[in-house]
Structures are given as structure tokens and as C-alpha cells.
Design a protein around this motif. Structure first.
Motif, PDB file in Angstrom:
ATOM      1  N   ASN A 152      -2.975 -10.214  -3.889  1.00  0.00           N
ATOM      2  CA  ASN A 152      -1.556  -9.977  -3.618  1.00  0.00           C
ATOM      3  C   ASN A 152      -1.022  -8.743  -4.347  1.00  0.00           C
ATOM      4  OD1 ASN A 152      -1.391 -12.104  -1.869  1.00  0.00           O
ATOM      5  ND2 ASN A 152      -0.344 -13.486  -3.280  1.00  0.00           N
ATOM      6  N   THR A 153      -1.946  -7.901  -4.815  1.00  0.00           N
ATOM      7  CA  THR A 153      -1.516  -6.679  -5.483  1.00  0.00           C
ATOM      8  C   THR A 153      -0.694  -5.814  -4.543  1.00  0.00           C
ATOM      9  OG1 THR A 153      -3.465  -6.695  -6.914  1.00  0.00           O
ATOM     10  CG2 THR A 153      -2.306  -4.595  -6.665  1.00  0.00           C
ATOM     11  N   PHE A 154      -1.111  -5.739  -3.296  1.00  0.00           N
ATOM     12  CA  PHE A 154      -0.381  -4.926  -2.331  1.00  0.00           C
ATOM     13  C   PHE A 154       1.050  -5.447  -2.187  1.00  0.00           C
ATOM     14  CE2 PHE A 154       1.237  -3.969   1.868  1.00  0.00           C
ATOM     15  CZ  PHE A 154       1.004  -2.606   1.981  1.00  0.00           C
ATOM     16  N   ARG A 155       1.187  -6.747  -2.063  1.00  0.00           N
ATOM     17  CA  ARG A 155       2.534  -7.327  -1.924  1.00  0.00           C
ATOM     18  C   ARG A 155       3.394  -7.027  -3.153  1.00  0.00           C
ATOM     19  NH1 ARG A 155       3.034 -12.663   1.595  1.00  0.00           N
ATOM     20  NH2 ARG A 155       1.416 -12.309   3.157  1.00  0.00           N
ATOM     21  N   HIS A 156       2.812  -7.202  -4.321  1.00  0.00           N
ATOM     22  CA  HIS A 156       3.573  -6.961  -5.545  1.00  0.00           C
ATOM     23  C   HIS A 156       4.010  -5.504  -5.645  1.00  0.00           C
ATOM     24  CE1 HIS A 156       1.489 -10.672  -7.535  1.00  0.00           C
ATOM     25  NE2 HIS A 156       2.380 -11.001  -6.614  1.00  0.00           N
ATOM     26  N   ASN A 157       3.123  -4.578  -5.272  1.00  0.00           N
ATOM     27  CA  ASN A 157       3.439  -3.155  -5.376  1.00  0.00           C
ATOM     28  C   ASN A 157       4.527  -2.728  -4.401  1.00  0.00           C
ATOM     29  OD1 ASN A 157       1.576  -2.826  -7.381  1.00  0.00           O
ATOM     30  ND2 ASN A 157      -0.016  -1.966  -6.059  1.00  0.00           N
ATOM     31  N   HIS A 158       4.722  -3.522  -3.353  1.00  0.00           N
ATOM     32  CA  HIS A 158       5.711  -3.142  -2.339  1.00  0.00           C
ATOM     33  C   HIS A 158       6.874  -4.131  -2.273  1.00  0.00           C
ATOM     34  CE1 HIS A 158       2.181  -0.801  -1.115  1.00  0.00           C
ATOM     35  NE2 HIS A 158       3.033   0.038  -0.594  1.00  0.00           N
ATOM     36  N   GLY A 159       7.012  -4.951  -3.309  1.00  0.00           N
ATOM     37  CA  GLY A 159       8.158  -5.833  -3.406  1.00  0.00           C
ATOM     38  C   GLY A 159       8.197  -6.930  -2.363  1.00  0.00           C
ATOM     39  N   ILE A 160       7.018  -7.425  -1.944  1.00  0.00           N
ATOM     40  CA  ILE A 160       6.932  -8.467  -0.918  1.00  0.00           C
ATOM     41  C   ILE A 160       6.543  -9.783  -1.589  1.00  0.00           C
ATOM     42  CG2 ILE A 160       5.813  -9.182   1.229  1.00  0.00           C
ATOM     43  CD1 ILE A 160       5.204  -6.183   1.720  1.00  0.00           C
ATOM     44  N   SER A 223       9.904  -3.752   4.548  1.00  0.00           N
ATOM     45  CA  SER A 223       9.332  -3.041   3.410  1.00  0.00           C
ATOM     46  C   SER A 223       8.676  -1.758   3.916  1.00  0.00           C
ATOM     47  CB  SER A 223       8.294  -3.922   2.704  1.00  0.00           C
ATOM     48  OG  SER A 223       7.710  -3.228   1.608  1.00  0.00           O
ATOM     49  N   THR A 224       8.749  -0.710   3.114  1.00  0.00           N
ATOM     50  CA  THR A 224       8.191   0.585   3.510  1.00  0.00           C
ATOM     51  C   THR A 224       7.314   1.145   2.398  1.00  0.00           C
ATOM     52  OG1 THR A 224      10.100   1.784   2.619  1.00  0.00           O
ATOM     53  CG2 THR A 224      10.216   1.091   4.930  1.00  0.00           C
ATOM     54  N   PRO A 225       6.432   2.084   2.727  1.00  0.00           N
ATOM     55  CA  PRO A 225       5.593   2.694   1.687  1.00  0.00           C
ATOM     56  C   PRO A 225       6.428   3.590   0.779  1.00  0.00           C
ATOM     57  CG  PRO A 225       5.273   3.821   3.772  1.00  0.00           C
ATOM     58  CD  PRO A 225       6.124   2.624   4.061  1.00  0.00           C
ATOM     59  N   HIS A 226       5.909   3.869  -0.396  1.00  0.00           N
ATOM     60  CA  HIS A 226       6.569   4.802  -1.286  1.00  0.00           C
ATOM     61  C   HIS A 226       6.446   6.199  -0.689  1.00  0.00           C
ATOM     62  CE1 HIS A 226       6.793   1.525  -4.096  1.00  0.00           C
ATOM     63  NE2 HIS A 226       5.477   1.403  -4.137  1.00  0.00           N
ATOM     64  N   GLY A 227       7.591   6.906  -0.544  1.00  0.00           N
ATOM     65  CA  GLY A 227       7.596   8.187   0.156  1.00  0.00           C
ATOM     66  C   GLY A 227       6.618   9.203  -0.394  1.00  0.00           C
ATOM     67  N   TYR A 228       6.575   9.361  -1.706  1.00  0.00           N
ATOM     68  CA  TYR A 228       5.657  10.328  -2.306  1.00  0.00           C
ATOM     69  C   TYR A 228       4.208   9.936  -2.033  1.00  0.00           C
ATOM     70  CZ  TYR A 228       2.896  12.708  -5.888  1.00  0.00           C
ATOM     71  OH  TYR A 228       1.930  13.431  -6.535  1.00  0.00           O
ATOM     72  N   GLN A 229       3.908   8.652  -2.230  1.00  0.00           N
ATOM     73  CA  GLN A 229       2.546   8.192  -2.043  1.00  0.00           C
ATOM     74  C   GLN A 229       2.117   8.311  -0.587  1.00  0.00           C
ATOM     75  OE1 GLN A 229       0.395   7.180  -4.596  1.00  0.00           O
ATOM     76  NE2 GLN A 229      -1.053   7.481  -2.925  1.00  0.00           N
ATOM     77  N   LEU A 230       3.058   8.086   0.342  1.00  0.00           N
ATOM     78  CA  LEU A 230       2.735   8.193   1.769  1.00  0.00           C
ATOM     79  C   LEU A 230       2.235   9.594   2.100  1.00  0.00           C
ATOM     80  CD1 LEU A 230       2.825   6.962   4.673  1.00  0.00           C
ATOM     81  CD2 LEU A 230       5.111   7.956   4.853  1.00  0.00           C
ATOM     82  N   HIS A 231       2.908  10.609   1.602  1.00  0.00           N
ATOM     83  CA  HIS A 231       2.531  11.976   1.933  1.00  0.00           C
ATOM     84  C   HIS A 231       1.345  12.466   1.107  1.00  0.00           C
ATOM     85  CE1 HIS A 231       5.769  12.817   4.772  1.00  0.00           C
ATOM     86  NE2 HIS A 231       6.504  12.024   4.018  1.00  0.00           N
ATOM     87  N   ALA A 241      -6.201  -3.541   1.832  1.00  0.00           N
ATOM     88  CA  ALA A 241      -5.423  -4.609   1.202  1.00  0.00           C
ATOM     89  C   ALA A 241      -4.194  -4.941   2.038  1.00  0.00           C
ATOM     90  CB  ALA A 241      -5.012  -4.196  -0.208  1.00  0.00           C
ATOM     91  N   MET A 242      -3.580  -3.921   2.650  1.00  0.00           N
ATOM     92  CA  MET A 242      -2.423  -4.162   3.521  1.00  0.00           C
ATOM     93  C   MET A 242      -2.810  -5.078   4.673  1.00  0.00           C
ATOM     94  SD  MET A 242      -0.485  -1.575   6.151  1.00  0.00           S
ATOM     95  CE  MET A 242      -1.941  -1.675   7.213  1.00  0.00           C
ATOM     96  N   TYR A 243      -3.933  -4.760   5.328  1.00  0.00           N
ATOM     97  CA  TYR A 243      -4.388  -5.609   6.434  1.00  0.00           C
ATOM     98  C   TYR A 243      -4.687  -7.023   5.944  1.00  0.00           C
ATOM     99  CZ  TYR A 243      -5.202  -1.402   9.342  1.00  0.00           C
ATOM    100  OH  TYR A 243      -5.079  -0.247  10.074  1.00  0.00           O
ATOM    101  N   GLN A 244      -5.449  -7.106   4.851  1.00  0.00           N
ATOM    102  CA  GLN A 244      -5.930  -8.406   4.390  1.00  0.00           C
ATOM    103  C   GLN A 244      -4.795  -9.295   3.912  1.00  0.00           C
ATOM    104  OE1 GLN A 244      -8.867  -8.201   1.306  1.00  0.00           O
ATOM    105  NE2 GLN A 244      -9.699 -10.213   1.767  1.00  0.00           N
ATOM    106  N   GLU A 245      -3.765  -8.696   3.347  1.00  0.00           N
ATOM    107  CA  GLU A 245      -2.651  -9.491   2.837  1.00  0.00           C
ATOM    108  C   GLU A 245      -1.547  -9.686   3.871  1.00  0.00           C
ATOM    109  OE1 GLU A 245      -1.406  -8.378  -1.107  1.00  0.00           O
ATOM    110  OE2 GLU A 245      -3.437  -7.754  -1.632  1.00  0.00           O
TER     111      GLU A 245
END
Length: 341
Positions: A152-160, A223-231, A241-245
Motif C-alpha cells: 500500500n505504499t503507492f496508496r500512502h504516497n498519493h493520499g489514498i 487522486s492525481t500524480p505529483h506534477g513534478y514527478q509526472l514530468h 504498484a499502481m496497477y497492483q494496488e
């Protein structure tokens, strides 16, 4: 093809191929068709990248081919944009994810298709039988297993929240993403724990967040990706991890690669029915292929109510049903492991 740092389906396929060619001791140069101009060269993951055009927008790939005396040119992308290379005694493999004219295809020694449906279309267009090389999936997606409980690291990092019913979508937005939001709005009104994660640039070409506000989607349900990290670029490990979670992955447009990657991670997919999707989701009841209402701007127009019904079906899965469904998803894409491809 696309520059390797673009992380499009085309560039990811070519990066996997390029590394394997290098491992077999071939010399590989990468010539992007956009995104790298004004001369010079850079090295990306051990591959030398040559500029695809000059400052005035003139195509110079054909000059690279001549200067380096390339024995083989492999193209992957929209073939109608490629000029005649010329100037060198080389073979050309055209790996086109699009139907292109006979004038383009006849310049290639080999025409490569990535699906049976595409092979039929290319054969009809060109009069020759293409080589069928399916889309490949990097190993990181194939290694995701249902036996390992996601951290659930992905969820935690994106506030889910850990207990949210998470649906995700990835890719370049088009008008059909708005209809996906319309479907999510109906679904979210019934299920307050539903969250939609959108792995895309919110501002181009559509402002999805503004549209979501307009139709009354609660801000905390998207929820959306972090803008800086996206680019800067997400690594495949993060995308896996996004798919799996995710409880369900949504593919509203014409993309095939996210379908394969999500299924490799054991995640059910809801997409719009079309021949290439049907070819991938080949088991009856595997994921959901929703017939489009009609075609719009060359793409299938989502059936909003039918998408909501498919979301409801996924929501009703218990833990055992989800595990069985995920295992079937993984079995269906086994042949797309890049080592097999």
C-alpha cells in the motif's frame, strides 16, 4: 520512434528491444522523431540518442542512417510520418501500430504487426503477410503476484485510504476520459469509498479536475500524480504498484499496453470493446469490454451506463473471486512477457 524518456508504449517497446540487441553485441543508436533537436547526442541507459531533427524542424534521421552506415533500421511509430531514409544499403523493419499507405510499407523489407487484427489490416493494405511480434511487457509487471500482499505504499504516497475501492487510469487524455468521469460520478454517488486515480497530465489537452468539479465529483474522491514527478517520469516499479494496488483499471481510449500491464499485475480491466482488446481479453468474462455507443473522432464513444454496471460488478467481487479473476488475468498475458516476445 518516440524518445525513450517519453515512456510511451512505443518507446517502452523499443527500449526493451534495444537493450536485448545490445546484449547480443549489436551497436544500437536511437533516433527520436520528436523531443530532441539542435544537434549533439546523449546517452540514455547505455544507448546513444541522436537528434531526430535540426533547429528548423528538418528531418535528419536519413542522414544519421547514411553517416553510420546502418545495416538495419527498425521503425516503430506512425509510419505515415516517416520519410524515405535513403543513402545507405540497409534493411528496414517497419513496426507500425497504425494502418499506413502502401507507399510507406513498400519501402520496408519486413512489416511487423503487434496483433492478429493489425496483421490482417496490414496484409489487406500492403498485400504482404506481416511478421507478428506481440507487444511485450517488462519483467517488473510480470513479477507482480497475488501471493504477495501489496504494501500500500503507492496508496500512502498519493493520499489514498487503505480501505478505498481504487480505480485507476493511465495515459494521454482524450474526450472519452470525460465520459469515464461521468461514469465514475454515478458510481461514486452510490459508493463513498470509491477513489479514482488519474495518472496523466491534468492540463493537457483537457482539464479533468475542472470537469470533475463541474459535474459534482467530490475533490477527495480523485487522486492525481505529483506534477513534478509526472514530468520527471515514474519508474515502472511505481506504475506496477499502481496497477497492483488498484481494484480495477480503466482504459477509456484505444490504448492496449495498459490493459496488458494491468492484467499482468492481476488487476481486472474495464475497457471499450474493440478487436485488439478482444484479442487480449480472450477469456469469456475476463475483465469487461463494454460496446461503444458510437464512434466519435475515430474512437469509440463510451457507454456511460454500461460502464457503471461493469464497475458495480467489480465492486461486488469478494476476496476469493478477485484472486481467481486476477490469476486468470495473469495467465492470459503470459505470452507477452518480453523474454518470450
Amino acid at each position: 520512434t518516440d524518445p525513450p524518456w517519453a515512456l510511451t508504449a512505443n518507446s517502452k517497446q523499443m527500449a526493451e528491444l534495444a537493450h536485448r540487441l545490445q546484449a547480443d553485441l549489436h551497436t544500437v543508436y536511437w533516433m527520436p522523431t520528436w523531443g530532441f533537436s539542435n544537434g549533439g547526442s546523449v546517452t540514455w541507459e547505455g544507448i546513444e540518442i541522436l537528434p531526430g531533427d535540426d533547429a528548423l524542424g528538418n528531418e535528419i534521421i536519413k542522414h544519421h542512417v547514411n553517416a553510420y552506415a546502418a545495416h538495419l533500421v527498425i521503425t516503430r511509430g506512425w509510419g505515415k510520418n516517416f520519410p524515405e531514409f535513403g543513402g545507405s544499403d540497409f534493411a528496414s523493419w517497419a513496426w507500425h501500430p497504425d494502418i499506413v499507405g502502401r507507399q510507406i510499407l513498400r519501402k520496408s523489407n519486413r512489416i511487423v504487426a503487434v496483433s492478429e487484427e493489425e496483421a490482417k489490416d496490414l496484409e489487406h493494405e500492403s498485400g504482404v503477410l506481416p511478421v507478428l511480434i506481440p507487444r511485450g511487457i517488462p519483467k517488473i509487471f510480470m513479477e507482480s503476484t497475488l501471493d504477495v500482499v501489496p504494501s500500500n505504499t503507492f496508496r500512502h504516497n498519493h493520499g489514498i485510504a487503505d480501505d478505498a475501492f481504487l480505480m485507476s487510469a493511465i495515459g494521454t487524455v482524450d474526450p472519452h476520459w470525460k465520459r469515464m468521469l461521468d461514469a465514475f460520478k454515478i458510481f461514486r454517488d452510490r459508493h463513498e469509498n470509491a477513489v479514482l486515480y488519474l495518472q496523466t497530465d491534468m492540463q493537457r489537452p483537457l482539464d479533468l479536475l475542472e470537469y470533475g468539479t463541474k459535474i459534482g465529483i467530490a475533490p477527495d474522491s480523485v487522486s492525481t500524480p505529483h506534477g513534478y514527478q509526472l514530468h520527471r517520469g515514474y519508474f515502472d516499479e511505481t506504475i506496477a504498484a499502481m496497477y497492483q494496488e488498484s481494484d480495477v483499471h480503466l482504459v477509456p481510449g484505444m490504448a492496449i499496453q495498459p490493459i496488458l500491464e494491468a492484467m499482468a499485475c492481476g488487476t481486472p480491466v474495464i475497457t471499450t470493446e474493440r478487436p485488439q482488446a478482444r484479442e487480449v481479453m480472450l477469456m469469456d468474462g475476463l475483465g469487461a469490454m463494454v460496446p461503444p455507443v458510437t464512434m466519435h473522432e475515430g474512437q469509440p464513444l463510451l457507454d456511460i451506463e454500461a460502464w457503471v454496471d461493469s464497475m458495480e460488478s467489480a465492486y461486488e467481487f469478494d476476496e476469493t473471486e478477485m484472486a481467481r479473476h486476477g490469476a486468470c488475468c495473469q495467465m492470459a498475458v503470459t505470452d507477452h512477457d518480453w523474454d518470450r516476445v
